[in-house]
Design a protein around this motif. Structure first.
Motif, PDB file in Angstrom:
ATOM      1  N   ALA A  48      38.268  39.739  39.641  1.00 19.68           N
ATOM      2  CA  ALA A  48      38.752  39.245  38.355  1.00 19.68           C
ATOM      3  C   ALA A  48      38.920  37.728  38.361  1.00 19.68           C
ATOM      4  CB  ALA A  48      40.071  39.919  38.004  1.00 19.68           C
ATOM      5  N   ALA A  49      39.487  37.204  39.437  1.00 17.15           N
ATOM      6  CA  ALA A  49      39.714  35.758  39.509  1.00 17.15           C
ATOM      7  C   ALA A  49      38.391  35.007  39.527  1.00 17.15           C
ATOM      8  CB  ALA A  49      40.546  35.418  40.745  1.00 17.15           C
ATOM      9  N   LYS A  50      37.427  35.503  40.300  1.00 19.09           N
ATOM     10  CA  LYS A  50      36.136  34.823  40.384  1.00 19.09           C
ATOM     11  C   LYS A  50      35.342  34.975  39.091  1.00 19.09           C
ATOM     12  CE  LYS A  50      35.725  34.973  45.415  1.00 19.09           C
ATOM     13  NZ  LYS A  50      34.923  35.382  46.582  1.00 19.09           N
ATOM     14  N   ALA A  51      35.508  36.105  38.403  1.00 21.79           N
ATOM     15  CA  ALA A  51      34.853  36.265  37.105  1.00 21.79           C
ATOM     16  C   ALA A  51      35.353  35.206  36.128  1.00 21.79           C
ATOM     17  CB  ALA A  51      35.118  37.665  36.555  1.00 21.79           C
ATOM     18  N   LEU A  52      36.632  34.939  36.145  1.00 25.47           N
ATOM     19  CA  LEU A  52      37.206  33.918  35.269  1.00 25.47           C
ATOM     20  C   LEU A  52      36.706  32.527  35.637  1.00 25.47           C
ATOM     21  CD1 LEU A  52      40.863  35.275  35.115  1.00 25.47           C
ATOM     22  CD2 LEU A  52      39.276  35.120  33.178  1.00 25.47           C
ATOM     23  N   SER A  53      36.644  32.230  36.923  1.00 23.92           N
ATOM     24  CA  SER A  53      36.207  30.897  37.347  1.00 23.92           C
ATOM     25  C   SER A  53      34.728  30.672  37.066  1.00 23.92           C
ATOM     26  CB  SER A  53      36.495  30.684  38.840  1.00 23.92           C
ATOM     27  OG  SER A  53      35.649  31.485  39.647  1.00 23.92           O
ATOM     28  N   ASN A  54      33.955  31.752  36.922  1.00 23.63           N
ATOM     29  CA  ASN A  54      32.513  31.650  36.686  1.00 23.63           C
ATOM     30  C   ASN A  54      32.126  31.711  35.212  1.00 23.63           C
ATOM     31  OD1 ASN A  54      31.001  31.264  39.056  1.00 23.63           O
ATOM     32  ND2 ASN A  54      31.328  33.369  39.698  1.00 23.63           N
ATOM     33  N   SER A  55      33.000  32.217  34.365  1.00 24.06           N
ATOM     34  CA  SER A  55      32.645  32.482  32.974  1.00 24.06           C
ATOM     35  C   SER A  55      32.306  31.210  32.198  1.00 24.06           C
ATOM     36  CB  SER A  55      33.791  33.209  32.266  1.00 24.06           C
ATOM     37  OG  SER A  55      33.569  33.253  30.877  1.00 24.06           O
ATOM     38  N   GLY A 110      41.523  35.360  24.191  1.00 23.47           N
ATOM     39  CA  GLY A 110      40.575  36.462  24.041  1.00 23.47           C
ATOM     40  C   GLY A 110      39.448  36.374  25.041  1.00 23.47           C
ATOM     41  N   ARG A 111      39.006  35.153  25.354  1.00 27.32           N
ATOM     42  CA  ARG A 111      37.942  34.984  26.355  1.00 27.32           C
ATOM     43  C   ARG A 111      38.440  35.359  27.748  1.00 27.32           C
ATOM     44  NH1 ARG A 111      34.530  29.520  24.590  1.00 27.32           N
ATOM     45  NH2 ARG A 111      33.886  30.336  22.554  1.00 27.32           N
ATOM     46  N   ILE A 112      39.706  35.068  28.015  1.00 25.98           N
ATOM     47  CA  ILE A 112      40.291  35.433  29.309  1.00 25.98           C
ATOM     48  C   ILE A 112      40.342  36.946  29.445  1.00 25.98           C
ATOM     49  CG2 ILE A 112      42.295  35.210  30.808  1.00 25.98           C
ATOM     50  CD1 ILE A 112      40.876  32.544  30.231  1.00 25.98           C
ATOM     51  N   ALA A 113      40.902  37.612  28.435  1.00 26.12           N
ATOM     52  CA  ALA A 113      41.037  39.059  28.477  1.00 26.12           C
ATOM     53  C   ALA A 113      39.669  39.745  28.528  1.00 26.12           C
ATOM     54  CB  ALA A 113      41.825  39.544  27.265  1.00 26.12           C
ATOM     55  N   SER A 114      38.739  39.251  27.722  1.00 30.33           N
ATOM     56  CA  SER A 114      37.405  39.845  27.685  1.00 30.33           C
ATOM     57  C   SER A 114      36.710  39.754  29.038  1.00 30.33           C
ATOM     58  CB  SER A 114      36.561  39.152  26.615  1.00 30.33           C
ATOM     59  OG  SER A 114      35.243  39.641  26.611  1.00 30.33           O
ATOM     60  N   THR A 115      36.873  38.618  29.711  1.00 34.99           N
ATOM     61  CA  THR A 115      36.243  38.418  31.014  1.00 34.99           C
ATOM     62  C   THR A 115      36.834  39.363  32.053  1.00 34.99           C
ATOM     63  OG1 THR A 115      35.750  36.111  30.523  1.00 34.99           O
ATOM     64  CG2 THR A 115      35.810  36.737  32.848  1.00 34.99           C
ATOM     65  N   ILE A 116      38.133  39.559  32.014  1.00 38.87           N
ATOM     66  CA  ILE A 116      38.766  40.508  32.947  1.00 38.87           C
ATOM     67  C   ILE A 116      38.242  41.911  32.689  1.00 38.87           C
ATOM     68  CG2 ILE A 116      40.940  41.610  33.590  1.00 38.87           C
ATOM     69  CD1 ILE A 116      42.304  38.918  33.010  1.00 38.87           C
ATOM     70  N   GLY A 117      38.168  42.314  31.420  1.00 37.32           N
ATOM     71  CA  GLY A 117      37.656  43.637  31.093  1.00 37.32           C
ATOM     72  C   GLY A 117      36.217  43.821  31.518  1.00 37.32           C
ATOM     73  N   ALA A 118      35.406  42.772  31.332  1.00 34.60           N
ATOM     74  CA  ALA A 118      33.990  42.854  31.700  1.00 34.60           C
ATOM     75  C   ALA A 118      33.790  42.927  33.202  1.00 34.60           C
ATOM     76  CB  ALA A 118      33.237  41.646  31.139  1.00 34.60           C
ATOM     77  N   SER A 119      34.778  42.460  33.973  1.00 30.75           N
ATOM     78  CA  SER A 119      34.660  42.498  35.439  1.00 30.75           C
ATOM     79  C   SER A 119      34.812  43.913  35.982  1.00 30.75           C
ATOM     80  CB  SER A 119      35.704  41.576  36.075  1.00 30.75           C
ATOM     81  OG  SER A 119      37.010  42.133  35.975  1.00 30.75           O
ATOM     82  N   ARG A 120      35.273  44.845  35.136  1.00 31.62           N
ATOM     83  CA  ARG A 120      35.358  46.272  35.465  1.00 31.62           C
ATOM     84  C   ARG A 120      36.421  46.598  36.500  1.00 31.62           C
ATOM     85  NH1 ARG A 120      33.647  49.271  31.760  1.00 31.62           N
ATOM     86  NH2 ARG A 120      33.127  50.951  33.212  1.00 31.62           N
TER      87      ARG A 120
END
Length: 393
Positions: A286-293, A308-318
């Motif tokens: 999750a942390a790396k997904a956020l740093s890469n988005s 919303g972009r933060i939450a969406s990225t966490i959700g997309a990281s599965r």
């Protein structure tokens, strides 16, 4: 017990290490582009390299040595990565070293720059022959290894043990673009006089890379040349395993944070702190997904607290997550609270104020476990596109 003291200055203060940087004509306008590190005694050496499948010729050349080899010389060039150059790329390194008059033992080469071109062998040989191995000029070296870096990257520490003995450790690095977890796109050279056993060197590098170089992202790309090199001449005859691991972590963290802050055109360095994940792996993902988005990075550039972009990225990281347990904060400003919509005009203004800072945290409490991880990233704006569109020219 031990004490770690930052030292004003560079690693050339360590007894037995010498270095410099010169212009060999690889860059325009007589810019510094070729450097060396020399030790007057043989050094134990360990390294970690990129995970990119297409490792550059200098990495392949290093790995041809016996695993317990020692060295006294590192040659570093910028402007040319010597990557995707086949067997000739490796042979060119041997040609360079065999043409030098110095007493070299298992010399190491490291390169950074444009991928897909053979080294200008004659220029490098002619330049290297100008080296003075008695020189101590880490400032010039730090300049010579830069590519798109806006500034040089150095750090230095002394460790004092309870009995009064001490050892030193310092580093010089480059890195600003093609930075991504799985070792960032960078070169980092760490020198120490600690009497560290060979078997402890790789362990310390791998352990500390997880939360430093493997936890940063500028643009989500991983290069062919990424290298962290640790050299120990053991001249202090002093060593403490716990102290060394901790000071090495500080050195690597310093270098990683300087790279993120210098992300090509970046204005903001951001810590993405994921708390209370279901597993350590989930926290990392999750942390790396956020740093890469890219969407997150561009929001940072626009100073837009778009949670919303933060939450969406966490959700997309599965990762395991629940929107009714999730809390998102910009520093101490909560913008999303366990399914409750708290993002009113006042909260938005407070969050936007946080984003105007050069450095801040985005904290995401998943509320589903006890594990945490922090990744580091930066904003992404117009200057990044300009730099990379013109990179080869």
């Amino acid at each position: 017990m031990f004490t770690i003291l930052p030292i004003k200055g560079l690693f050339d203060q360590i007894e037995g290490f010498y270095c410099d940087g010169i212009s060999a004509g690889l860059k325009a306008n007589n810019a510094l582009d070729l450097g060396f590190i020399y030790s007057d005694t043989l050094c134990e050496v360990e390294a970690i390299f990129t995970n990119n499948k297409f490792q550059a010729a200098p990495l392949k050349h290093y790995q041809m040595y016996d695993k317990n080899f020692k060295t006294n010389f590192v040659l570093i060039n910028s402007k040319n990565a010597n990557a995707l150059t086949g067997q000739k790329g490796i042979e060119n390194i041997d040609t360079i070293f065999s043409s030098l008059d110095f007493e070299l033992v298992n010399p190491i080469m490291s390169s950074t720059g444009v991928i897909g071109n053979h080294l200008p062998v004659e220029k490098i040989i002619a330049g290297a022959k100008k080296f003075d191995l008695n020189s101590k000029n880490a400032h010039n070296l730090s300049k010579a290894i830069m590519t798109t870096d806006a500034y040089s990257k150095t750090t230095m520490y002394e460790v004092k043990l309870e009995d009064g003995s001490s050892f030193k450790i310092g580093a010089v690095a480059k890195g600003a673009g093609m930075i991504n977890p799985n070792l960032a796109t960078m070169l980092c050279f760490i020198c120490t006089d600690a009497n560290i056993p060979k078997e402890d060197m790789k362990e310390a590098l791998l352990e500390n890379s997880e939360t430093t170089f493997n936890a940063i992202s500028v643009d989500g790309d991983t290069s062919t040349n990424d290298t962290v090199l640790l050299l120990s001449n053991k001249k202090s005859n002093v060593y403490d395993k716990d102290a060394f691991k901790e000071v090495l972590r500080l050195v690597m963290h310093d270098m990683a944070m300087l790279m993120v802050s210098d992300g090509e055109g970046a204005k903001k360095a951001v810590a993405f702190e994921v708390l209370n994940a279901a597993s350590y792996e989930d926290a990392q993902i999750a942390a790396k997904a956020l740093s890469n988005s890219l969407l997150v990075k561009t929001a940072l550039f626009g100073e837009d607290p778009n949670f919303g972009r933060i939450a969406s990225t966490i959700g997309a990281s599965r990762v395991v997550s629940d929107e009714n347990k999730l809390v998102i904060s910009y520093n101490d400003v909560i913008v999303y609270n366990k399914g409750e919509f708290v993002f009113n005009e006042q909260i938005e203004q407070e969050a936007a104020k946080v984003l105007k800072n050069d450095k801040f945290k985005i904290i995401c409490d998943l509320g589903v476990g006890k594990y945490s991880f922090t990744a580091y990233g930066c904003d992404l704006g117009y200057e990044y596109v300009k730099i990379n569109a013109d990179y080869r020219t």
